[in-house]
Write an enzyme that holds these catalytic residues in place. Structure first.
Site, PDB file in Angstrom:
ATOM      1  CE1 TYR A 157      -6.273   3.362  -0.107  1.00  0.00           C
ATOM      2  CE2 TYR A 157      -3.894   3.213   0.221  1.00  0.00           C
ATOM      3  CZ  TYR A 157      -5.057   2.753  -0.369  1.00  0.00           C
ATOM      4  OH  TYR A 157      -5.001   1.668  -1.198  1.00  0.00           O
ATOM      5  CG  ASP A 167      -7.287   4.309  -3.968  1.00  0.00           C
ATOM      6  OD1 ASP A 167      -8.480   4.427  -4.309  1.00  0.00           O
ATOM      7  OD2 ASP A 167      -6.545   3.404  -4.416  1.00  0.00           O
ATOM      8  CD  GLU A 180      -2.924  -1.010  -0.146  1.00  0.00           C
ATOM      9  OE1 GLU A 180      -3.005   0.055  -0.777  1.00  0.00           O
ATOM     10  OE2 GLU A 180      -3.532  -2.040  -0.501  1.00  0.00           O
TER      11      GLU A 180
HETATM   12  N1  ADE Z   1      -4.056   0.184  -5.307  1.00  0.00           N
HETATM   13  C1  ADE Z   1      -3.930   0.441  -4.010  1.00  0.00           C
HETATM   14  N2  ADE Z   1      -4.060  -0.667  -3.274  1.00  0.00           N
HETATM   15  C2  ADE Z   1      -4.259  -1.678  -4.150  1.00  0.00           C
HETATM   16  C3  ADE Z   1      -4.436  -3.056  -4.018  1.00  0.00           C
HETATM   17  N3  ADE Z   1      -4.436  -3.622  -2.812  1.00  0.00           N
HETATM   18  N4  ADE Z   1      -4.612  -3.775  -5.128  1.00  0.00           N
HETATM   19  C4  ADE Z   1      -4.592  -3.172  -6.320  1.00  0.00           C
HETATM   20  N5  ADE Z   1      -4.447  -1.883  -6.515  1.00  0.00           N
HETATM   21  C5  ADE Z   1      -4.256  -1.141  -5.443  1.00  0.00           C
END
Ligand code: ADE
Length: 333
Positions: free
Chosen positions: A125, A143, A42
């Site tokens: 987030y 996000d 993340e």
């Molecule tokens: N963007 C942010 N977190 C994500 C996730 N866990 N899987 C795919 N795209 C992402």
């Protein structure tokens, strides 16, 4: 779309989750899921595309397989592993956070949002993503993708705030599958409800989408007011001797802190000018004119060109280095 104010599994939630379980991409951080892997992924995925992150994530887990390994690593190694992902603050804070967890939580990440959000580098987030994906806590992780999806589902005017997306989507968050719901929304935003040319014809929730039903998908999200970013001009002092370059490790308090690079000067030095290089950050644009100078500036150290690979350098410095090499001012290596 209208809300379900008692937290029940709405048709929207059901359809989104069943689409996700049939269409979820196989991604390395979705395998062998641990809180540490979720946290790292993340942190990397903020402001960076999935395709870019995949090789970084895999290398990172080889280099720092556990939170303890990350906490024990020197910052320069951490920055080196992050090199090219940009936004180096995220790497420094991830390292800080790992050290904090090692020192104060016995190396085990806290499980609750309220505790996670207190860690260095863990904002609302990331805390929500880790809490929901790893521990199933019913909190929404908003996000950029999720904001865009919310803007279209609910025809939200103006710039969509996390607060607005949260308020509108929380009634649909299933109590027991919050992680999958969050990831499904992110996945929908990344693969179907894309910024340009969204694929509404394959969208599992188009019947619930306000913008789609009104034939107004192109209107949402409404364009942001673009902020003008400052433009800086600097001179990059290039000084070389016996296959070595004079570089400086930037202090933690400055931009690109902890990374090595050419000394930048506001005033024009005497020397041979090379082609300027440009680099855009989110908050500023910089043009650096490399100038080959005769004597090294005050602060810095000689670094053998053959040893450069071991040091973390910013993209701007790589661009300068390319100019220096291209101009073949001298054989550097
Ligand atoms: N963007 C942010 N977190 C994500 C996730 N866990 N899987 C795919 N795209 C992402």
């Amino acid at each position: 779309m209208t809300g379900c104010y008692v937290r029940c599994v709405t048709p929207f939630t059901r359809e989104l989750l069943s689409w996700f379980s049939a269409n979820r991409r196989t991604l390395p951080w979705r395998e062998a899921r641990t809180p540490y892997r979720v946290w790292v992924s993340e942190a990397m995925l903020q402001q960076t595309q999935v395709a870019t992150v995949i090789p970084y994530f895999t290398r990172w887990l080889t280099r720092f397989p556990t939170l303890e390994a990350l906490a024990a690593a020197p910052l320069a190694d951490v920055l080196k592993a992050w090199e090219g992902l940009g936004y180096y603050r995220r790497a420094r804070l991830l390292h800080e956070g790992a050290k904090r967890v090692a020192a104060q939580h016995g190396g085990v990440l806290p499980t609750r949002y309220d505790e996670l959000v207190k860690l260095p580098g863990v904002g609302p987030y990331t805390a929500a993503a880790v809490a929901s994906l790893s521990f199933g806590e019913p909190v929404l992780a908003v996000d950029g993708n999720v904001k865009r999806v919310a803007a279209r589902l609910f025809c939200l005017p103006g710039e969509v705030k996390v607060r607005d997306a949260n308020a509108r989507l929380t009634p649909y968050l299933p109590e027991t599958e919050a992680g999958a719901f969050n990831e499904a929304l992110m996945e929908l935003g990344a693969t179907v409800c894309t910024p340009r040319s969204p694929r509404c014809e394959v969208c599992p929730v188009s019947p619930h989408c306000g913008a789609y039903r009104a034939g107004q998908v192109a209107r949402f999200p409404e364009p942001k007011m673009r902020k003008r970013v400052p433009r800086l001009h600097r001179f990059a002092l290039v000084c070389k001797k016996d296959g070595a370059l004079w570089l400086r490790e930037r202090s933690q308090s400055e931009m690109l802190g902890g990374l090595w690079g050419f000394v930048l000067s506001e005033t024009e030095p005497v020397g041979v000018k090379l082609e300027p290089v440009r680099h855009a950050y989110t908050h500023l644009k910089i043009t650096a004119t490399p100038v080959v100078v005769g004597a090294p500036p005050e602060v810095g150290a000689w670094v053998k060109v053959s040893e450069l690979d071991a040091l973390p350098l910013s993209r701007l410095d790589y661009k300068i280095l390319e100019q220096v090499r291209e101009m073949a001012v001298d054989k550097l290596a």
